[in-house]
Design an enzyme around this catalytic site. Sequence first.
Site: not given
Length: 214
Positions: A170, A143-144, A108, A172, A89-91
């Site tokens: 989750q 991002l993503d 994601h 999947q 959980m870090r950008i």
Amino acid sequence: MVCRIVVLISGSGSNLQALIDKLDRQYGEIVAVLSNRPDAYGLERARRAGINTLVLDHKDYADRESFERAMIARLDEVAPDLLILAGFMRILTTEFVSHFQGRLLNIHPSLLPKYKGLHTHKRALEAGDSEHGATVHFVTEELDGGPLVVQARVPVIPGDTPESLAERVQHQEHVLYPLTMNLFASGRLRLIDGRACLDNKPLGASGIEPERID
């Protein structure tokens, strides 16, 4: 030559457990699990599997840049061929992504490019979507937004809550991520000229369907 894999986590590590359980050891080895949270339960999962654990608490650093430089230095000591973000959980900064370009995968919980960022299940329900899902992609500075590798779709059922939808997505994720890891470890999946390629052939905009992989 066996692919050296490092998994980055921040929390419980359910995707990590799927990666551990389904790793094709003919091609890959998870050599370390790194967490930015000392209390992440995923570290215990790694220890139980006999995997080396690394902890770098981001709170110990003055800013994002200094934390990531320390992380780069620690990871370079391990010499990974592949980094897998599994609930990390870090950008990430451009410096980090550039350093490991082509070796970074993320999962994601949405059908990218829809719903980048957080609260994807809630947003899908609020939009009245009929389907939702998960996406594995290579990591780039956006991002993503990196090239898609594979997606899985799940139907949105009447009465779904963000929690019930998240549970099915989750499930999947636990299929998609080990599949992608093993494709990379075997040498079949690569990022070439900014495009995700399977067996040296560029993938389409939606990536590949799991059932099409032999």
